[in-house]
Scaffold this motif. Structure first.
Motif, PDB file in Angstrom:
ATOM      1  N   VAL A  66       6.227  10.127  -1.192  1.00 54.18           N
ATOM      2  CA  VAL A  66       5.284   8.791  -0.663  1.00 54.18           C
ATOM      3  C   VAL A  66       6.324   7.523  -0.932  1.00 54.18           C
ATOM      4  O   VAL A  66       7.612   7.215  -1.151  1.00 54.18           O
ATOM      5  N   ALA A  67       5.647   6.904  -0.137  1.00 57.31           N
ATOM      6  CA  ALA A  67       6.721   5.553   0.166  1.00 57.31           C
ATOM      7  C   ALA A  67       5.620   3.854  -0.136  1.00 57.31           C
ATOM      8  O   ALA A  67       4.237   4.467   0.414  1.00 57.31           O
ATOM      9  N   LEU A  68       5.877   3.747  -0.937  1.00 59.25           N
ATOM     10  CA  LEU A  68       5.497   2.090  -1.088  1.00 59.25           C
ATOM     11  C   LEU A  68       5.633   1.090  -0.291  1.00 59.25           C
ATOM     12  O   LEU A  68       6.629   1.052  -0.345  1.00 59.25           O
ATOM     13  N   LEU A  69       4.896   0.932   1.014  1.00 59.78           N
ATOM     14  CA  LEU A  69       5.252  -0.672   2.338  1.00 59.78           C
ATOM     15  C   LEU A  69       3.931  -1.115   1.983  1.00 59.78           C
ATOM     16  O   LEU A  69       3.004  -1.190   1.295  1.00 59.78           O
TER      17      LEU A  69
ATOM     18  N   ILE B  71      12.053   6.052   6.567  1.00 57.98           N
ATOM     19  CA  ILE B  71      10.914   5.947   5.343  1.00 57.98           C
ATOM     20  C   ILE B  71      10.019   6.797   5.659  1.00 57.98           C
ATOM     21  O   ILE B  71       8.997   8.048   5.933  1.00 57.98           O
ATOM     22  N   LEU B  72       8.782   6.111   6.936  1.00 58.64           N
ATOM     23  CA  LEU B  72       7.846   6.178   7.437  1.00 58.64           C
ATOM     24  C   LEU B  72       8.341   8.249   8.491  1.00 58.64           C
ATOM     25  O   LEU B  72       6.897   8.966   8.517  1.00 58.64           O
ATOM     26  N   THR B  73       8.893   7.992   8.570  1.00 56.44           N
ATOM     27  CA  THR B  73       9.398   9.096   9.528  1.00 56.44           C
ATOM     28  C   THR B  73       9.043  10.339   8.208  1.00 56.44           C
ATOM     29  O   THR B  73       8.888  11.806   8.763  1.00 56.44           O
ATOM     30  N   LEU B  74      10.040  10.130   7.957  1.00 58.44           N
ATOM     31  CA  LEU B  74      10.124  10.752   6.005  1.00 58.44           C
ATOM     32  C   LEU B  74       8.662  11.442   5.143  1.00 58.44           C
ATOM     33  O   LEU B  74       8.664  12.622   5.060  1.00 58.44           O
ATOM     34  N   VAL B  75       8.568  10.240   5.526  1.00 56.22           N
ATOM     35  CA  VAL B  75       6.669  10.634   4.481  1.00 56.22           C
ATOM     36  C   VAL B  75       5.682  11.572   5.831  1.00 56.22           C
ATOM     37  O   VAL B  75       5.235  12.494   5.291  1.00 56.22           O
TER      38      VAL B  75
ATOM     39  N   GLY C  70       0.791  -0.976  -0.022  1.00 61.30           N
ATOM     40  CA  GLY C  70       0.023  -0.131   0.251  1.00 61.30           C
ATOM     41  C   GLY C  70       0.890   1.276  -0.180  1.00 61.30           C
ATOM     42  O   GLY C  70       1.642   0.925   0.058  1.00 61.30           O
ATOM     43  N   VAL C  71       0.218   2.083   0.541  1.00 63.26           N
ATOM     44  CA  VAL C  71       1.332   3.999  -0.175  1.00 63.26           C
ATOM     45  C   VAL C  71       1.048   4.596   1.434  1.00 63.26           C
ATOM     46  O   VAL C  71      -0.090   4.479   1.653  1.00 63.26           O
ATOM     47  N   ALA C  72       2.648   4.342   1.697  1.00 60.94           N
ATOM     48  CA  ALA C  72       2.786   5.567   3.263  1.00 60.94           C
ATOM     49  C   ALA C  72       2.440   7.196   2.456  1.00 60.94           C
ATOM     50  O   ALA C  72       2.961   7.302   1.862  1.00 60.94           O
TER      51      ALA C  72
ATOM     52  N   ASP D  19       3.768  11.490 -10.326  1.00 62.52           N
ATOM     53  CA  ASP D  19       4.052  12.248 -10.332  1.00 62.52           C
ATOM     54  C   ASP D  19       4.737  12.916  -9.046  1.00 62.52           C
ATOM     55  O   ASP D  19       5.447  13.863  -8.649  1.00 62.52           O
ATOM     56  N   ASP D  20       4.611  12.584  -7.895  1.00 66.65           N
ATOM     57  CA  ASP D  20       4.687  12.422  -6.728  1.00 66.65           C
ATOM     58  C   ASP D  20       6.450  11.495  -6.211  1.00 66.65           C
ATOM     59  O   ASP D  20       6.824  11.507  -7.108  1.00 66.65           O
ATOM     60  N   GLY D  21       7.247  12.218  -5.136  1.00 66.09           N
ATOM     61  CA  GLY D  21       8.437  12.662  -4.855  1.00 66.09           C
ATOM     62  C   GLY D  21       8.204  10.417  -4.035  1.00 66.09           C
ATOM     63  O   GLY D  21       7.465  10.746  -3.383  1.00 66.09           O
ATOM     64  N   PHE D  22       8.966   9.578  -4.488  1.00 67.22           N
ATOM     65  CA  PHE D  22       8.748   8.363  -3.520  1.00 67.22           C
ATOM     66  C   PHE D  22       9.819   8.636  -2.242  1.00 67.22           C
ATOM     67  O   PHE D  22      11.580   8.639  -3.470  1.00 67.22           O
TER      68      PHE D  22
END
Length: 298
Positions: A241-244, A231-235, A168-170, A190-193
């Protein structure tokens, strides 16, 4: 040759300092030096280059060191094996894991091992990505590693699937899609990952890239970091955004949300890896516990 001579040699070889080695062995420095000289006379070689300022292994010492380590490893395995016959296990098992991605799999295993085998010591090594974990298992630096599948084939490493989690995506809480019940991955093109580094052989990075390519785009990576919780902290900080995998949904930090993806799911396949050639009876006991508390999913 006596075992205590090898023990003295290993201490000096690892410390490269007679004073520290003597303290480690709880000896005076003079008896330690005498023991090293006895070993050198027995072997007929000089094991250390000594000066008033430094101690260094000679080529003969370098050649002896791995064999000396192996002697003590075999002695420890012998002790473990004799006690295992009576059902008593003791010793150390080193386990590599990545961090947040293992918060549902590592704790059940460690709790069960400690309850069943209180004399077993678990050495937990964090921030171990898949490729690094496999390499450390291959060379014996780790007994067991939590990894992601699939892996490049390795005759030295055995794996077993223990969990499958959809990606899913954070998102930051102020992201335009943060309030949605589910999102289409292509809407994030278009988002940064933020992701784990591809260079370390991360299964999470590979699964995320595969999901994006299947959705019709390649992700624009704005930050790479090895610690999944960071990664979650940076989100949460709004960096991207991040796929986790879905297991992180219940540990999202303030300022972030986890949103499932629509469509055909991409799974992160969690596994454990170990060397079938590892003779440790303690590792075998831990693997048996893992079969019970982390069964292979259907």
């Amino acid at each position: 040759m006596e075992i205590r001579w090898l023990e003295a040699f290993v201490a000096v070889a690892e410390e490269l300092h007679f004073g520290r080695a003597a303290a480690r062995l709880q000896l005076a420095q003079s008896p330690l030096s005498q023991t090293i000289r006895k070993l050198e006379r027995e072997l007929g070689v000089t094991l250390f280059d000594r000066s008033t300022r430094s101690v260094a292994l000679t080529p003969a010492g370098e050649a002896l060191l791995p064999h000396a380590h192996r002697v003590f490893e075999e002695l420890e395995l012998a002790r473990q094996s004799t006690r295992a016959v009576s059902g008593v296990f003791y010793g150390t098992v080193s386990i590599g894991f990545s961090g947040a991605l293992n918060h549902l799999t590592l704790p059940p295993l460690t709790r069960a091992v400690r309850q069943r085998y209180p004399e077993v010591t678990l050495k937990l090594v964090g921030r171990v990505m898949t490729r690094d974990g496999v390499e450390q298992v291959e060379r014996g630096a780790l007994d067991l590693a939590f990894v992601a599948l699939p892996l490049d084939p390795s005759p030295a490493v055995t794996t077993r699937l223990i969990a499958r989690e959809p990606l899913g995506v954070a998102l930051p809480v102020d992201h335009r899609l943060a309030a949605e019940s589910a999102v289409d991955l292509v809407d994030l093109a278009d988002d940064g990952f933020i992701t784990t580094p591809g260079a370390v052989g991360s299964g999470l990075q590979e699964a995320g890239l595969r999901a994006c390519v299947n959705a019709g785009f390649r992700p624009r990576v704005v930050q790479e970091i090895t610690d999944p919780f960071m990664i979650l902290t940076l989100v949460a900080a709004g960096v991207g955004v991040a796929l986790l995998s879905a297991e992180v949904a219940d540990i999202m930090p303030s300022g972030s949300v986890y949103v499932p993806l629509r469509g055909e799911p991409t799974y992160l396949n969690h596994a454990i890896a170990w060397s079938a050639d590892n003779p440790s009876t303690v590792l075998k006991a831990v693997l048996a516990v893992a079969e019970e508390v982390l069964p292979t999913p259907d």
